[in-house]
Motif scaffolding. Structure first.
Motif, mmCIF file in Angstrom:
data_model
loop_
_atom_site.group_PDB
_atom_site.id
_atom_site.type_symbol
_atom_site.label_atom_id
_atom_site.label_comp_id
_atom_site.label_asym_id
_atom_site.label_seq_id
_atom_site.Cartn_x
_atom_site.Cartn_y
_atom_site.Cartn_z
ATOM 1 N N LYS A 25 3.498 -2.137 10.133
ATOM 2 C CA LYS A 25 2.037 -2.154 9.975
ATOM 3 C C LYS A 25 1.341 -1.132 10.878
ATOM 4 O O LYS A 25 0.208 -0.749 10.616
ATOM 5 N N GLN A 53 6.968 -0.606 -0.204
ATOM 6 C CA GLN A 53 6.858 -0.139 -1.588
ATOM 7 C C GLN A 53 5.439 -0.308 -2.105
ATOM 8 O O GLN A 53 4.881 0.597 -2.737
ATOM 9 N N ILE A 54 4.833 -1.448 -1.826
ATOM 10 C CA ILE A 54 3.451 -1.696 -2.255
ATOM 11 C C ILE A 54 2.506 -0.690 -1.601
ATOM 12 O O ILE A 54 1.577 -0.182 -2.222
ATOM 13 N N ASP A 55 2.784 -0.366 -0.331
ATOM 14 C CA ASP A 55 1.965 0.578 0.436
ATOM 15 C C ASP A 55 2.104 2.015 -0.074
ATOM 16 O O ASP A 55 1.298 2.871 0.254
ATOM 17 N N GLY A 56 3.130 2.289 -0.860
ATOM 18 C CA GLY A 56 3.356 3.636 -1.382
ATOM 19 C C GLY A 56 4.236 4.494 -0.499
ATOM 20 O O GLY A 56 4.431 5.680 -0.766
ATOM 21 N N ASP A 68 9.692 4.660 -2.740
ATOM 22 C CA ASP A 68 9.832 4.635 -4.193
ATOM 23 C C ASP A 68 10.757 3.519 -4.636
ATOM 24 O O ASP A 68 10.813 3.199 -5.820
ATOM 25 N N GLU A 90 14.099 0.515 -3.017
ATOM 26 C CA GLU A 90 14.985 0.057 -1.959
ATOM 27 C C GLU A 90 16.198 0.980 -1.830
ATOM 28 O O GLU A 90 16.733 1.469 -2.829
ATOM 29 N N SER A 135 11.164 -8.427 3.172
ATOM 30 C CA SER A 135 9.719 -8.437 2.911
ATOM 31 C C SER A 135 9.066 -7.139 3.395
ATOM 32 O O SER A 135 8.096 -6.664 2.804
ATOM 33 N N THR A 168 10.527 -4.153 3.355
ATOM 34 C CA THR A 168 10.852 -3.171 2.311
ATOM 35 C C THR A 168 9.889 -3.316 1.144
ATOM 36 O O THR A 168 9.374 -2.324 0.609
ATOM 37 N N HIS A 169 9.601 -4.537 0.763
ATOM 38 C CA HIS A 169 8.670 -4.804 -0.340
ATOM 39 C C HIS A 169 7.259 -4.332 0.015
ATOM 40 O O HIS A 169 6.589 -3.683 -0.805
ATOM 41 N N ILE A 170 6.803 -4.626 1.216
ATOM 42 C CA ILE A 170 5.467 -4.199 1.667
ATOM 43 C C ILE A 170 5.379 -2.671 1.678
ATOM 44 O O ILE A 170 4.367 -2.096 1.262
ATOM 45 N N LYS A 202 6.226 7.427 5.461
ATOM 46 C CA LYS A 202 4.849 7.810 5.133
ATOM 47 C C LYS A 202 4.643 9.314 5.252
ATOM 48 O O LYS A 202 3.918 9.920 4.450
#
Length: 195
Positions: A148, A62-65, A68, A70, A56, A58-60, A37
């Motif tokens: 989180k 990416q969604i969070d920004g 870019d 994996e 999951s 790693t996916h979260i 971040k």
């Protein structure tokens, strides 16, 4: 006051300067997630790839920004800097696994809490494969763990302790400090694994 304003203006100018780099981060908990971040908040043009044993997360991220994409075996070779934010045993195992794919001009820094074991292994692996490794310990954290709770400003003003393989190479330590600069560390002291 005028001097402080000038310094602040210089900092703003440097912060707005475009940074062209690719960072890989292994481990996306509080430490690694906050690093991701911080790089993205510093300059959205910095490419950040990440890996976590829990896909999951790693996916979260990416969604969070924060990422870019994996951090795959193929992307290891694209990285200018790789930060390993895993527990010591897992960090050594991960470094050994990715070592054949790390470019000679890439810098790898771990973020483990203790340094003797990881540095001994890291220096040997880096020497074998011909890249630069340094031990690292970001002096910041939280009572909470996990992605989180990660935040871009976790390291703002904090120290990042570095353990390089050579203390007499000022160009190497300056390069590592430049690669870490976007995170916002206040100080980056150099020490030994024992200290």
């Amino acid at each position: 006051l005028q001097m402080c304003m000038q310094c602040a203006g210089l900092w703003e100018w440097k912060r707005m300067e475009k940074i062209d780099m690719t960072v890989g981060i292994a481990g996306l908990g509080l430490i690694g997630g906050s690093l991701a971040k911080a790089y993205k908040a510093s300059d959205p043009g910095i490419t950040v790839f990440g890996f976590d044993r829990d896909a999951s997360i790693t996916h979260i991220a990416q969604i969070d920004g924060a990422l870019d994409g994996e951090l795959t075996q193929e992307r290891i070779g694209e990285c200018d800097l790789i930060l390993i934010a895993l527990y010591t045993g897992a960090a050594v195992e991960y470094l050994d696994k990715i070592a054949p794919y790390v470019r000679p001009d890439t810098v790898v820094v771990d973020c483990c809490g203790t340094k003797r074991t990881i540095c001994k292994a890291g220096f040997a692996i880096a020497k074998k494969y011909g890249f630069t490794y340094a031990g690292g310990h970001p002096m910041a954290g939280s009572q909470y763990s996990g992605f989180k709770y990660s935040r871009a400003n976790l390291y703002r003003g904090a120290s990042m302790i570095l353990v390089p393989s050579r203390f007499d190479d000022i160009h190497l330590t300056a390069r590592i400090k430049r690669l870490l600069e976007p995170v916002g560390f206040g100080r980056i002291p150099i020490t030994t694994a024992q200290e």
